[in-house]
Scaffold this motif. Structure first.
Motif, short mmCIF file in Angstrom:
data_model
loop_
_atom_site.label_atom_id
_atom_site.label_comp_id
_atom_site.label_asym_id
_atom_site.label_seq_id
_atom_site.Cartn_x
_atom_site.Cartn_y
_atom_site.Cartn_z
N ILE A 78 0.85 -1.19 0.00
CA ILE A 78 0.00 0.00 0.00
C ILE A 78 0.88 1.24 0.00
N GLU A 80 1.15 5.42 0.29
CA GLU A 80 0.43 6.55 0.88
C GLU A 80 0.04 7.56 -0.19
N GLY A 91 -4.58 5.42 1.47
CA GLY A 91 -3.63 4.54 0.80
C GLY A 91 -4.12 4.15 -0.59
N PHE A 107 -0.71 7.12 8.57
CA PHE A 107 -0.64 6.11 7.52
C PHE A 107 0.17 4.91 7.97
N LYS A 111 -1.18 1.16 7.75
CA LYS A 111 -0.49 0.16 6.93
C LYS A 111 -0.07 -1.04 7.78
#
Length: 212
Positions: A78, A80, A91, A107, A111
């Protein structure tokens, strides 16, 4: 008065949740959800989050793309996305699927939780849910219905008797989509602790899976 009403609803809702826990036989499933609804169901049933789709939401088109290649998307890194119009982290997967982590502080936190929970997904005991919010239309509802998942349901604000995986939430028939299904219902049912998603027997739904 409102304080006492709130306490009573929470008390009766706890009774409903305890009854559902007793009825649940399949206790180690994975639930992929388009928004927070799945997290509320899992929390009510005291089920571990064997899914990364917790405290977040997808727009409908992105969610369908996510499901169309679920295994690969769950294992893809993923990236940002900086969006200064939003006060929560965002994401992106495969340069096209946007995930809104609206209940995370950063983030990195989002994640980390995503990757940790994605590893738990059991594709042999898998359930898929969606609502007709966030840009969903009949075309996307039909695409959802065509996805090759045995156990799936999409909650809709109007009936679609011709589409097998839909479940009509009648209280929202005058709206453009279903509302927040984890809110207490209006009237006497809400007074006794029932929420909108209680229209659907989600315990029986989950019990269709592999309970071994």
């Amino acid at each position: 008065m409102k304080k006492y009403l709130s306490k009573f609803r929470d008390y009766t809702n706890a009774i409903i949740n305890n009854r559902n826990k007793q009825l649940l036989k399949n206790k180690n499933f994975s639930l992929i959800s388009s928004n927070c609804l799945g997290g509320f169901m899992l929390h009510n049933l005291n089920i571990r989050f064997n899914t990364p789709t917790i405290n977040l939401f997808f727009y409908a088109e992105d969610y369908i793309k996510f499901l169309e290649n679920l295994k690969e998307n769950l294992s893809t890194d993923i990236i940002e996305v900086r969006d200064f119009n939003l006060n929560y982290p965002v994401g992106k997967i495969n340069d096209e699927i946007i995930i809104h982590f609206m209940h995370y502080k950063s983030f990195n936190e989002a994640k980390e939780k995503w990757e940790e929970r994605a590893k738990r997904v059991d594709f042999n005991n898998l359930f898929i849910i969606m609502t007709d919010r966030d840009g969903c239309d009949e075309k996307l509802i039909k695409k959802f219905d065509d996805l090759p998942f045995e156990n799936k349901v999409i909650f809709t604000h109007k009936p679609y008797p011709e589409i097998k995986s839909t479940f009509f939430i009648k209280e929202f028939i005058a709206e453009e989509s279903v509302g927040h299904l984890f809110h207490y219902k209006q009237g006497i049912q809400g007074f006794f602790g029932y929420k909108y998603y209680d229209n659907f027997d989600y315990v029986s739904f989950f019990n269709k899976g592999n309970s071994n």
